[in-house]
Scaffold this motif. Sequence first.
Motif, mmCIF file in Angstrom:
data_model
loop_
_atom_site.group_PDB
_atom_site.id
_atom_site.type_symbol
_atom_site.label_atom_id
_atom_site.label_comp_id
_atom_site.label_asym_id
_atom_site.label_seq_id
_atom_site.Cartn_x
_atom_site.Cartn_y
_atom_site.Cartn_z
ATOM 1 N N GLY A 1 7.891 9.050 -11.654
ATOM 2 C CA GLY A 1 9.094 8.377 -12.105
ATOM 3 C C GLY A 1 10.270 9.308 -12.356
ATOM 4 N N ARG A 2 10.026 10.618 -12.391
ATOM 5 C CA ARG A 2 11.100 11.576 -12.621
ATOM 6 C C ARG A 2 11.606 12.092 -11.280
ATOM 7 N NH1 ARG A 2 10.877 15.006 -17.351
ATOM 8 N NH2 ARG A 2 13.121 14.927 -17.018
ATOM 9 N N LEU A 3 12.752 12.745 -11.291
ATOM 10 C CA LEU A 3 13.415 13.170 -10.055
ATOM 11 C C LEU A 3 12.565 14.150 -9.245
ATOM 12 C CD1 LEU A 3 15.873 13.176 -8.181
ATOM 13 C CD2 LEU A 3 16.841 14.998 -9.603
ATOM 14 N N MET A 4 11.985 15.144 -9.876
ATOM 15 C CA MET A 4 11.197 16.133 -9.123
ATOM 16 C C MET A 4 9.969 15.481 -8.480
ATOM 17 S SD MET A 4 12.667 18.948 -8.915
ATOM 18 C CE MET A 4 14.373 18.881 -9.348
ATOM 19 N N TRP A 5 9.388 14.488 -9.164
ATOM 20 C CA TRP A 5 8.274 13.744 -8.560
ATOM 21 C C TRP A 5 8.760 13.060 -7.282
ATOM 22 C CZ3 TRP A 5 3.123 12.993 -8.924
ATOM 23 C CH2 TRP A 5 2.588 11.879 -8.265
#
Length: 177
Positions: A168-172
């Motif tokens: 759910g985070r940008l790097m993911w």
Amino acid sequence: MFRHARFARFAPSIAALVLLGVPIVAYLAADGGRIALLGFSLRAPDFGLLAAAPTAIQIHVAAALTALAIGIVLLAGIKGTRLHRALGWIWVLAMGTTAVSSFFIHTINPDGPAGLSFIHLISGWTVVSLPMAVHAARRHKVQAHRRAMTGMFVGGLIVAGALTFLPGRLMWAIFFS
């Protein structure tokens, strides 16, 4: 080749990463960017997501990666030299930029108080600890300086950085989705 024995002990690990990494990247590129490994679908990173992100996030990521790279060099290198001091000041600027820019990122808890989340506690800790660690170095309090800088490196870069790879985070999204 290496000016100090500490660098020499990292040489085999660096060589192994390069020797293993190049074929993996080549395979990813040749296979349309996707392979399945341990239940994850790996693909080439989508850096377009970072380019489309708000400016605060772009500054934050650039400063964090700069601090991470310089921090590794500082931790592995000889302490107290002119190079260590010069890189140390750049590291302090990069960490300060990373910490301050995080206060403009509200993606985890946009509806919370001022959009802040628990991760912003690490940023606040860094903003307070950086000047204290520099002061300790200038007063030749090596142990206090070492503990503070190592703590910021581990907590502010490694732990907080690892949290950016949660689903759910940008790097993911850049690396895994």
